[in-house]
Design a protein around this motif. Structure first.
Motif, PDB file in Angstrom:
ATOM      1  N   LEU A   6      -5.417   8.132  -9.837  1.00  0.00           N
ATOM      2  CA  LEU A   6      -5.631   6.755 -10.291  1.00  0.00           C
ATOM      3  C   LEU A   6      -4.811   5.745  -9.503  1.00  0.00           C
ATOM      4  CD1 LEU A   6      -5.534   7.328 -14.164  1.00  0.00           C
ATOM      5  CD2 LEU A   6      -7.554   7.122 -12.714  1.00  0.00           C
ATOM      6  N   LEU A   7      -3.799   6.235  -8.797  1.00  0.00           N
ATOM      7  CA  LEU A   7      -2.875   5.349  -8.100  1.00  0.00           C
ATOM      8  C   LEU A   7      -3.428   4.986  -6.728  1.00  0.00           C
ATOM      9  CD1 LEU A   7       0.377   7.119  -9.275  1.00  0.00           C
ATOM     10  CD2 LEU A   7      -0.200   4.717  -9.735  1.00  0.00           C
ATOM     11  N   VAL A   8      -4.316   4.025  -6.721  1.00  0.00           N
ATOM     12  CA  VAL A   8      -4.976   3.573  -5.496  1.00  0.00           C
ATOM     13  C   VAL A   8      -4.807   2.062  -5.381  1.00  0.00           C
ATOM     14  CG1 VAL A   8      -6.658   5.445  -5.533  1.00  0.00           C
ATOM     15  CG2 VAL A   8      -7.172   3.300  -6.724  1.00  0.00           C
ATOM     16  N   PRO A   9      -4.907   1.504  -4.173  1.00  0.00           N
ATOM     17  CA  PRO A   9      -4.771   0.054  -4.020  1.00  0.00           C
ATOM     18  C   PRO A   9      -5.649  -0.721  -5.000  1.00  0.00           C
ATOM     19  CG  PRO A   9      -4.777   1.083  -1.872  1.00  0.00           C
ATOM     20  CD  PRO A   9      -5.057   2.175  -2.870  1.00  0.00           C
ATOM     21  N   GLY A  10      -5.047  -1.721  -5.615  1.00  0.00           N
ATOM     22  CA  GLY A  10      -5.716  -2.539  -6.613  1.00  0.00           C
ATOM     23  C   GLY A  10      -5.416  -2.141  -8.034  1.00  0.00           C
ATOM     24  N   ILE A  43      10.147  -1.276  -6.138  1.00  0.00           N
ATOM     25  CA  ILE A  43       8.829  -1.319  -5.499  1.00  0.00           C
ATOM     26  C   ILE A  43       7.882  -2.115  -6.408  1.00  0.00           C
ATOM     27  CG2 ILE A  43       9.058   0.694  -4.030  1.00  0.00           C
ATOM     28  CD1 ILE A  43       7.712   2.373  -6.202  1.00  0.00           C
ATOM     29  N   THR A  44       8.219  -3.360  -6.611  1.00  0.00           N
ATOM     30  CA  THR A  44       7.589  -4.188  -7.634  1.00  0.00           C
ATOM     31  C   THR A  44       6.422  -5.022  -7.139  1.00  0.00           C
ATOM     32  OG1 THR A  44       9.115  -6.000  -7.161  1.00  0.00           O
ATOM     33  CG2 THR A  44       9.799  -4.399  -8.842  1.00  0.00           C
ATOM     34  N   GLY A  45       6.352  -5.259  -5.844  1.00  0.00           N
ATOM     35  CA  GLY A  45       5.422  -6.254  -5.333  1.00  0.00           C
ATOM     36  C   GLY A  45       6.004  -7.650  -5.463  1.00  0.00           C
ATOM     37  N   TRP A  46       5.204  -8.647  -5.083  1.00  0.00           N
ATOM     38  CA  TRP A  46       5.722 -10.019  -5.085  1.00  0.00           C
ATOM     39  C   TRP A  46       4.569 -11.003  -5.292  1.00  0.00           C
ATOM     40  CZ3 TRP A  46       5.583  -6.601  -1.106  1.00  0.00           C
ATOM     41  CH2 TRP A  46       4.718  -6.871  -0.034  1.00  0.00           C
ATOM     42  N   TYR A  47       4.955 -12.233  -5.641  1.00  0.00           N
ATOM     43  CA  TYR A  47       3.998 -13.311  -5.879  1.00  0.00           C
ATOM     44  C   TYR A  47       4.124 -14.391  -4.805  1.00  0.00           C
ATOM     45  CZ  TYR A  47       3.116 -11.686 -10.686  1.00  0.00           C
ATOM     46  OH  TYR A  47       2.762 -10.966 -11.796  1.00  0.00           O
ATOM     47  N   TYR A  48       3.001 -15.080  -4.604  1.00  0.00           N
ATOM     48  CA  TYR A  48       2.963 -16.246  -3.728  1.00  0.00           C
ATOM     49  C   TYR A  48       2.597 -17.495  -4.533  1.00  0.00           C
ATOM     50  CZ  TYR A  48       2.245 -12.906   0.189  1.00  0.00           C
ATOM     51  OH  TYR A  48       2.351 -11.880   1.104  1.00  0.00           O
ATOM     52  N   ARG A  49       3.109 -18.637  -4.079  1.00  0.00           N
ATOM     53  CA  ARG A  49       2.549 -19.928  -4.460  1.00  0.00           C
ATOM     54  C   ARG A  49       1.662 -20.395  -3.304  1.00  0.00           C
ATOM     55  NH1 ARG A  49       7.940 -21.296  -3.453  1.00  0.00           N
ATOM     56  NH2 ARG A  49       8.379 -21.329  -5.697  1.00  0.00           N
ATOM     57  N   VAL A  50       0.723 -21.261  -3.605  1.00  0.00           N
ATOM     58  CA  VAL A  50      -0.231 -21.728  -2.597  1.00  0.00           C
ATOM     59  C   VAL A  50       0.221 -23.090  -2.088  1.00  0.00           C
ATOM     60  CG1 VAL A  50      -2.626 -22.315  -2.112  1.00  0.00           C
ATOM     61  CG2 VAL A  50      -2.098 -20.446  -3.696  1.00  0.00           C
ATOM     62  N   ALA A  57       5.925  10.690  -7.749  1.00  0.00           N
ATOM     63  CA  ALA A  57       6.737  10.615  -8.970  1.00  0.00           C
ATOM     64  C   ALA A  57       5.917  10.905 -10.223  1.00  0.00           C
ATOM     65  CB  ALA A  57       7.384   9.238  -9.079  1.00  0.00           C
ATOM     66  N   PHE A  58       4.610  10.591 -10.174  1.00  0.00           N
ATOM     67  CA  PHE A  58       3.743  10.767 -11.344  1.00  0.00           C
ATOM     68  C   PHE A  58       2.462  11.492 -10.931  1.00  0.00           C
ATOM     69  CE2 PHE A  58       6.357   6.999 -11.990  1.00  0.00           C
ATOM     70  CZ  PHE A  58       6.905   7.248 -13.249  1.00  0.00           C
ATOM     71  N   PRO A  59       2.588  12.784 -10.566  1.00  0.00           N
ATOM     72  CA  PRO A  59       1.422  13.523 -10.057  1.00  0.00           C
ATOM     73  C   PRO A  59       0.288  13.643 -11.066  1.00  0.00           C
ATOM     74  CG  PRO A  59       3.259  15.014 -10.521  1.00  0.00           C
ATOM     75  CD  PRO A  59       3.797  13.620 -10.607  1.00  0.00           C
ATOM     76  N   GLN A  60       0.606  13.521 -12.353  1.00  0.00           N
ATOM     77  CA  GLN A  60      -0.432  13.654 -13.381  1.00  0.00           C
ATOM     78  C   GLN A  60      -1.482  12.546 -13.320  1.00  0.00           C
ATOM     79  OE1 GLN A  60       2.702  12.748 -13.754  1.00  0.00           O
ATOM     80  NE2 GLN A  60       3.158  11.799 -15.743  1.00  0.00           N
ATOM     81  N   ILE A  72       0.831  -1.203   0.000  1.00  0.00           N
ATOM     82  CA  ILE A  72       0.000   0.000   0.000  1.00  0.00           C
ATOM     83  C   ILE A  72       0.864   1.251   0.000  1.00  0.00           C
ATOM     84  CG2 ILE A  72      -1.580   1.364   1.417  1.00  0.00           C
ATOM     85  CD1 ILE A  72      -2.916  -1.161   2.299  1.00  0.00           C
ATOM     86  N   GLU A  73       1.932   1.211   0.793  1.00  0.00           N
ATOM     87  CA  GLU A  73       2.765   2.403   0.962  1.00  0.00           C
ATOM     88  C   GLU A  73       3.433   2.845  -0.337  1.00  0.00           C
ATOM     89  OE1 GLU A  73       2.173   0.344   4.804  1.00  0.00           O
ATOM     90  OE2 GLU A  73       2.800  -0.318   2.814  1.00  0.00           O
ATOM     91  N   ASN A  74       3.582   1.937  -1.288  1.00  0.00           N
ATOM     92  CA  ASN A  74       4.235   2.305  -2.559  1.00  0.00           C
ATOM     93  C   ASN A  74       3.418   3.283  -3.383  1.00  0.00           C
ATOM     94  OD1 ASN A  74       6.307   0.554  -1.923  1.00  0.00           O
ATOM     95  ND2 ASN A  74       5.638  -1.078  -3.293  1.00  0.00           N
ATOM     96  N   TYR A  75       2.108   3.284  -3.188  1.00  0.00           N
ATOM     97  CA  TYR A  75       1.269   4.155  -4.007  1.00  0.00           C
ATOM     98  C   TYR A  75       1.564   5.636  -3.769  1.00  0.00           C
ATOM     99  CZ  TYR A  75      -1.494   0.392  -5.967  1.00  0.00           C
ATOM    100  OH  TYR A  75      -1.899  -0.700  -6.682  1.00  0.00           O
ATOM    101  N   ALA A  76       1.865   6.007  -2.532  1.00  0.00           N
ATOM    102  CA  ALA A  76       2.209   7.400  -2.250  1.00  0.00           C
ATOM    103  C   ALA A  76       3.502   7.794  -2.969  1.00  0.00           C
ATOM    104  CB  ALA A  76       2.356   7.614  -0.742  1.00  0.00           C
TER     105      ALA A  76
END
Length: 225
Positions: A82-86, A145-152, A75-78, A66-70
């Motif tokens: 649109l930069l919200v969770p999800g 600030i890429t995020g990450w994946y999980y396996r189940v 960096a991209f104020p324009q 979540i913190e990456n969106y700020a």
């Protein structure tokens, strides 16, 4: 090693068309309320347009901090609104977990599901098209600030409000951020690459890519030595 968080939102679904060429993408996730089933291939009802690069057992569930969106909004104020969770196509949104404190191989229990961090997300051009700006994907990569994946590991059920419980940490060295610090170098230390490729829980595809890079570096070191 204490890592605490709670699911704020679950996202799934999401097939749509990217401007301007109209490519299909699963980045347009929708908020899901209530309990959702998580199987080996991911959240039931989630959608992916290109299974070569998204989805499947090694990329079953995607989380973005979540913190990456700020940071992206600065960096991209324009396109800040649109930069919200999800909006980057993640399935899980939860405060307090980031590339700095989530490690390759971490095993979490969330609800009745057990997930393991398998690899970072590799940002691509679809992020640029999603927000209509150039170089956002490059910025995401450069800032790690890429995020990450999980396996189940154990299918089950999750929902907003479920807590993350860290069951196992396979390594103390390679967080998602540290992974990219090594991988992104033009000429990384050979020993660092070897250590990274050997981390338990890392996706086989990345292990192969890192091993091939180790062989390439060894060959060139021998040739120049």
């Amino acid at each position: 090693m204490v890592v605490k968080s709670t699911i704020e939102t679950v996202f799934a679904g999401g097939l749509g068309l990217l401007a301007p060429e109209g490519q299909r993408s699963g980045i347009f996730k929708r908020r899901v309320t209530g309990r959702v089933r998580v199987e080996v291939d991911g959240i039931v009802g989630d959608e992916h347009a290109d299974m070569r690069v998204h989805g499947g057992p090694e990329k079953a569930v995607h989380q973005y901090a979540i913190e990456n969106y700020a940071r992206l909004a600065r960096a991209f104020p324009q396109c800040a609104q649109l930069l919200v969770p999800g909006s980057l196509g993640e399935n899980l949104s939860a405060p307090g977990l980031s590339e700095l404190n989530v490690h390759i191989g971490d095993v979490f229990r969330i609800g009745s599901t057990v997930l393991q961090v398998s690899q970072p997300r590799s940002p691509c051009w679809k992020i640029n098209h999603r927000f209509g700006v150039e170089r956002m994907s490059i910025h995401v990569a450069q800032e790690r600030i890429t995020g990450w994946y999980y396996r189940v590991l154990e299918p089950g059920v999750i929902q907003a409000g479920d807590e993350f419980s860290l069951l196992e940490r396979q390594n103390e060295r390679f967080s998602i951020d540290a992974f990219w610090q090594v991988q992104s170098l033009h000429r990384p230390c050979l020993q660092d690459l070897l250590a990274l490729s050997a981390v338990p829980g890392l996706a086989d595809d990345w292990k192969q890519r890192l091993s091939e890079r180790v062989k390439w570096l060894q060959k060139h070191l021998e040739a120049s030595g």
